[in-house]
Structures are given as C-alpha cells and as structure tokens.
Design an enzyme around this catalytic site. Structure first.
Site, PDB file in Angstrom:
ATOM      1  N   SER A  23      -4.627   3.402   8.312  1.00 52.17           N
ATOM      2  CA  SER A  23      -3.280   3.857   7.984  1.00 52.17           C
ATOM      3  C   SER A  23      -2.537   2.744   7.273  1.00 52.17           C
ATOM      4  O   SER A  23      -1.430   2.397   7.618  1.00 52.17           O
ATOM      5  CB  SER A  23      -2.530   4.300   9.239  1.00 52.17           C
ATOM      6  OG  SER A  23      -2.371   3.205  10.118  1.00 52.17           O
ATOM      7  N   CYS A  24      -3.183   2.163   6.290  1.00 54.58           N
ATOM      8  CA  CYS A  24      -2.540   1.103   5.523  1.00 54.58           C
ATOM      9  C   CYS A  24      -1.258   1.658   4.900  1.00 54.58           C
ATOM     10  O   CYS A  24      -1.254   2.732   4.317  1.00 54.58           O
ATOM     11  CB  CYS A  24      -3.494   0.610   4.445  1.00 54.58           C
ATOM     12  SG  CYS A  24      -2.771  -0.685   3.442  1.00 54.58           S
ATOM     13  N   GLY A  25      -0.197   0.937   5.037  1.00 53.07           N
ATOM     14  CA  GLY A  25       1.047   1.367   4.435  1.00 53.07           C
ATOM     15  C   GLY A  25       2.005   1.996   5.421  1.00 53.07           C
ATOM     16  O   GLY A  25       2.994   2.586   5.035  1.00 53.07           O
TER      17      GLY A  25
END
Length: 133
Positions: A23-25
């Site tokens: 869940s980068c970001g």
C-alpha cells in the site's frame, strides 16, 4: 530484535502477516479520541512529504496528482462566514455536509456555467446545493 526491511513479524495478537498487502502511498495520522490539533495537521504534512517517492509530484515541481491531506471541516469557522445555518456536526449523521474547492474560470459567464455544472452534479448525486460564492 532486528528485522530485515522487507521481513514481516510473526503472527501475534490480532496481527496476521498473511493479511499484508502493498500500500505504498498511504499514510494516516489521527487522534483516536477525535481531538483536533495543529500537531495532527503538521504530522500529516510530514507524512505527505515522505510520500514523494510514489509520484505525488507532477512533471514540474508546482503540480501534483492530487495527493494531499484530509481534515475535519472547521464547522465553527464555516458557520461564521456563511449566511445560512449549518447542520450540527455531532448529530446522528442524518444532517451531513461537505465543502469543496474548485478552480473556476476568470470569465464571468464561464464561471457561472461551471458553478451551475457543479451544483447540478451535487444534486444528481443526492446532495442539496448551497452556493457560497
């Protein structure tokens, strides 16, 4: 105990590494009691700065992809500047409202058309419209 950067901890309590997903970001800064404070906004801005690697800036440094922070509406402040009563934000949710910012054309006729379009979409989505400006 030290872990490799990409390693996951062992299952413990309610945590199960099998539920992990990229869940980068995503960053969240909250007060679990719902208290408002400037430090939450400041921490949110720091978190946003740390998301630059996800491409939260456009080709030039003065634009972006819409990444930002979401804060509670300053209901007391809004209530001081509008000429109509606002719903009670502590109600059961039946009287909710939203505020938005739109970048509008400078031309008066184009601006009026844009405002009418936004209001029509709001009504189409089930909202009642109240134009402030």
């Amino acid at each position: 105990m030290s872990m490799l950067y990409s390693a996951l901890p062992e299952p413990q309590g309610l945590y199960d590494p099998g539920n992990e997903a990229d869940s980068c970001g995503v960053a969240m800064v909250v007060d679990i009691q719902g208290r408002r404070s400037h430090s939450i906004v400041a921490d949110g801005l720091v978190a946003l700065e740390h998301l630059e690697h996800r491409g939260a800036a456009g080709a030039e440094a003065t634009s972006g992809d819409g990444a930002g922070i979401l804060i509670q509406l300053p209901v007391a402040l809004l209530g001081e500047v509008v000429d109509f009563p606002l719903p009670d934000p502590t109600s059961d949710g039946a009287n909710t409202f939203a505020a938005g910012i739109c970048f509008l054309p400078q031309d008066r006729a184009a601006r009026e058309n844009a405002c009418e379009t936004v209001e029509a979409i709001a009504v189409e989505e089930g909202s009642r419209s109240a134009r402030l400006a």
